[in-house]
Design a protein around this motif. Structure first.
Motif, PDB file in Angstrom:
ATOM      1  N   UNK A  42      25.274  -1.557 -63.099  1.00 60.17           N
ATOM      2  CA  UNK A  42      24.673  -1.519 -61.772  1.00 60.17           C
ATOM      3  C   UNK A  42      23.274  -2.124 -61.851  1.00 60.17           C
ATOM      4  N   UNK A  43      22.795  -2.616 -60.725  1.00 61.69           N
ATOM      5  CA  UNK A  43      21.398  -3.025 -60.598  1.00 61.69           C
ATOM      6  C   UNK A  43      20.792  -2.156 -59.515  1.00 61.69           C
ATOM      7  N   UNK A  44      19.642  -1.583 -59.813  1.00 64.19           N
ATOM      8  CA  UNK A  44      18.958  -0.693 -58.873  1.00 64.19           C
ATOM      9  C   UNK A  44      17.705  -1.393 -58.394  1.00 64.19           C
ATOM     10  N   UNK A  45      17.512  -1.426 -57.075  1.00 65.43           N
ATOM     11  CA  UNK A  45      16.321  -2.033 -56.487  1.00 65.43           C
ATOM     12  C   UNK A  45      15.573  -1.008 -55.654  1.00 65.43           C
ATOM     13  N   UNK A  46      14.273  -1.230 -55.522  1.00 67.61           N
ATOM     14  CA  UNK A  46      13.428  -0.348 -54.712  1.00 67.61           C
ATOM     15  C   UNK A  46      12.139  -1.079 -54.370  1.00 67.61           C
ATOM     16  N   UNK A  47      11.430  -0.533 -53.397  1.00 66.57           N
ATOM     17  CA  UNK A  47      10.097  -1.023 -53.049  1.00 66.57           C
ATOM     18  C   UNK A  47       9.312   0.164 -52.515  1.00 66.57           C
ATOM     19  N   UNK A  48       8.284   0.552 -53.241  1.00 65.05           N
ATOM     20  CA  UNK A  48       7.447   1.694 -52.830  1.00 65.05           C
ATOM     21  C   UNK A  48       6.206   1.212 -52.091  1.00 65.05           C
ATOM     22  N   UNK A  49       6.216  -0.038 -51.644  1.00 65.82           N
ATOM     23  CA  UNK A  49       5.098  -0.571 -50.882  1.00 65.82           C
ATOM     24  C   UNK A  49       4.299  -1.631 -51.608  1.00 65.82           C
ATOM     25  N   UNK A  50       4.587  -1.850 -52.902  1.00 68.48           N
ATOM     26  CA  UNK A  50       3.850  -2.829 -53.708  1.00 68.48           C
ATOM     27  C   UNK A  50       4.666  -4.066 -54.016  1.00 68.48           C
ATOM     28  N   UNK A  51       5.835  -4.200 -53.431  1.00 68.64           N
ATOM     29  CA  UNK A  51       6.740  -5.300 -53.732  1.00 68.64           C
ATOM     30  C   UNK A  51       7.987  -4.789 -54.415  1.00 68.64           C
ATOM     31  N   UNK A  52       9.069  -5.563 -54.336  1.00 62.51           N
ATOM     32  CA  UNK A  52      10.354  -5.095 -54.856  1.00 62.51           C
ATOM     33  C   UNK A  52      10.435  -5.138 -56.374  1.00 62.51           C
ATOM     34  N   UNK A  53      11.239  -4.214 -56.918  1.00 59.35           N
ATOM     35  CA  UNK A  53      11.563  -4.188 -58.350  1.00 59.35           C
ATOM     36  C   UNK A  53      13.072  -4.037 -58.491  1.00 59.35           C
ATOM     37  N   UNK A  54      13.557  -4.427 -59.673  1.00 54.92           N
ATOM     38  CA  UNK A  54      14.989  -4.292 -59.969  1.00 54.92           C
ATOM     39  C   UNK A  54      15.162  -4.019 -61.451  1.00 54.92           C
ATOM     40  N   UNK A  55      16.217  -3.296 -61.779  1.00 53.11           N
ATOM     41  CA  UNK A  55      16.571  -3.085 -63.177  1.00 53.11           C
ATOM     42  C   UNK A  55      18.073  -2.905 -63.293  1.00 53.11           C
ATOM     43  N   UNK A  56      18.606  -3.306 -64.429  1.00 51.09           N
ATOM     44  CA  UNK A  56      20.024  -3.131 -64.710  1.00 51.09           C
ATOM     45  C   UNK A  56      20.212  -1.795 -65.423  1.00 51.09           C
ATOM     46  N   UNK A  57      21.241  -1.056 -65.007  1.00 56.49           N
ATOM     47  CA  UNK A  57      21.493   0.276 -65.572  1.00 56.49           C
ATOM     48  C   UNK A  57      22.986   0.481 -65.814  1.00 56.49           C
ATOM     49  N   UNK A  58      23.297   1.217 -66.856  1.00 55.37           N
ATOM     50  CA  UNK A  58      24.680   1.632 -67.106  1.00 55.37           C
ATOM     51  C   UNK A  58      24.821   3.141 -66.949  1.00 55.37           C
ATOM     52  N   UNK A 102      23.542 -11.473 -61.722  1.00 56.63           N
ATOM     53  CA  UNK A 102      22.646 -10.449 -61.174  1.00 56.63           C
ATOM     54  C   UNK A 102      22.358  -9.386 -62.234  1.00 56.63           C
ATOM     55  N   UNK A 103      23.383  -9.001 -62.998  1.00 58.07           N
ATOM     56  CA  UNK A 103      23.199  -8.027 -64.077  1.00 58.07           C
ATOM     57  C   UNK A 103      22.213  -8.554 -65.105  1.00 58.07           C
ATOM     58  N   UNK A 104      22.368  -9.822 -65.484  1.00 59.95           N
ATOM     59  CA  UNK A 104      21.461 -10.423 -66.468  1.00 59.95           C
ATOM     60  C   UNK A 104      20.048 -10.542 -65.909  1.00 59.95           C
ATOM     61  N   UNK A 105      19.928 -10.855 -64.628  1.00 59.56           N
ATOM     62  CA  UNK A 105      18.619 -10.954 -63.982  1.00 59.56           C
ATOM     63  C   UNK A 105      17.880  -9.617 -64.070  1.00 59.56           C
ATOM     64  N   UNK A 106      18.568  -8.529 -63.737  1.00 59.22           N
ATOM     65  CA  UNK A 106      17.953  -7.202 -63.780  1.00 59.22           C
ATOM     66  C   UNK A 106      17.645  -6.725 -65.191  1.00 59.22           C
ATOM     67  N   UNK A 107      18.306  -7.328 -66.192  1.00 58.45           N
ATOM     68  CA  UNK A 107      18.110  -6.916 -67.581  1.00 58.45           C
ATOM     69  C   UNK A 107      17.091  -7.769 -68.322  1.00 58.45           C
ATOM     70  N   UNK A 108      16.635  -8.855 -67.712  1.00 58.86           N
ATOM     71  CA  UNK A 108      15.700  -9.764 -68.382  1.00 58.86           C
ATOM     72  C   UNK A 108      14.277  -9.251 -68.243  1.00 58.86           C
ATOM     73  N   UNK A 109      13.593  -9.137 -69.370  1.00 55.73           N
ATOM     74  CA  UNK A 109      12.215  -8.629 -69.378  1.00 55.73           C
ATOM     75  C   UNK A 109      11.219  -9.725 -68.994  1.00 55.73           C
ATOM     76  N   UNK A 110      10.136  -9.294 -68.354  1.00 59.86           N
ATOM     77  CA  UNK A 110       8.995 -10.157 -68.122  1.00 59.86           C
ATOM     78  C   UNK A 110       9.160 -11.229 -67.068  1.00 59.86           C
ATOM     79  N   UNK A 111      10.107 -11.067 -66.149  1.00 55.95           N
ATOM     80  CA  UNK A 111      10.286 -12.063 -65.088  1.00 55.95           C
ATOM     81  C   UNK A 111      10.187 -11.387 -63.726  1.00 55.95           C
ATOM     82  N   UNK A 112       9.928 -12.192 -62.699  1.00 58.30           N
ATOM     83  CA  UNK A 112       9.988 -11.721 -61.323  1.00 58.30           C
ATOM     84  C   UNK A 112      11.439 -11.871 -60.874  1.00 58.30           C
ATOM     85  N   UNK A 113      12.109 -10.781 -60.638  1.00 57.55           N
ATOM     86  CA  UNK A 113      13.534 -10.800 -60.305  1.00 57.55           C
ATOM     87  C   UNK A 113      13.807 -11.165 -58.850  1.00 57.55           C
ATOM     88  N   UNK A 114      12.749 -11.508 -58.119  1.00 56.22           N
ATOM     89  CA  UNK A 114      12.903 -11.807 -56.691  1.00 56.22           C
ATOM     90  C   UNK A 114      12.360 -13.181 -56.306  1.00 56.22           C
TER      91      UNK A 114
END
Length: 193
Positions: A42-58, A102-114
């Protein structure tokens, strides 16, 4: 920042009790144990007001159908952990093999996923959502619990979309992470009816 629907609200984080055990697996032993245990992706996305984030999770798991609850965990080492610790809502994207990029995008460190704006948009409620994935569910965070170097998040499902449905008993095209490798489940991997 998006807010959950009025029927669900974020709860106060739970305090995890401290336990002392006479023995414990080392981190390497624990990782080796779970390398052989496949997990849906799965990829989880959120935005708490500072811009969107994403991460890949199992670690995404359904908990209850009534009410509709799911859980997942995030490592404190994740670049998305700060935002996910403050977000009222999240979008959990349940992926299949067609969503490997999309899974690889959320799992890649140090990049802007958006940066690829054609790949995502915002829901009317403000959460970032990736387009054309198998399915997604918008959730209100109802609880957080610190667990070691991770946080377990419980969420109430509010809204969903299924782009590619999986029929009961059908092979589907599930994306699975197993032993540090991406795998596709399908008719070829079925071992029994």
């Amino acid at each position: 920042m998006s807010r959950p629907d009025s029927q669900a609200s974020a709860a106060t984080p739970l305090e995890a009790p401290e336990h002392v055990f006479s023995s414990s697996l080392s981190p390497d032993e624990f990782k080796a144990l779970f390398r052989g245990h496949p997990g849906g992706v799965a990829v989880i996305t959120a935005d708490a007001g500072d811009g969107p984030v994403a991460l890949t999770a199992t670690s995404v798991s359904s908990v209850s159908a009534e009410p509709p609850l799911l859980i997942f965990s995030i490592s404190a080492l994740s670049s998305a952990s700060d935002v996910l610790s403050r977000a009222d809502t999240v979008v959990v994207h349940l992926l299949d093999a067609h969503d490997l990029d999309v899974a690889k995008l959320g799992a890649t460190r140090g990049i802007d996923r958006f940066t690829q704006t054609h790949r995502w948009s915002r829901l009317a409620t403000g959460e970032p959502v990736y387009r054309d994935v198998r399915a997604w569910v918008r959730c209100a965070v109802i609880n957080r619990m610190d667990a070691g170097t991770s946080t377990v998040i419980a969420a109430h499902a509010l809204q969903s979309h299924i782009e590619r449905d999986v029929h009961p008993g059908g092979p589907g095209d599930a994306l699975v992470y197993h032993n540090r490798t991406w795998h596709r489940l399908g008719e070829h991997s079925r071992i029994e009816d």
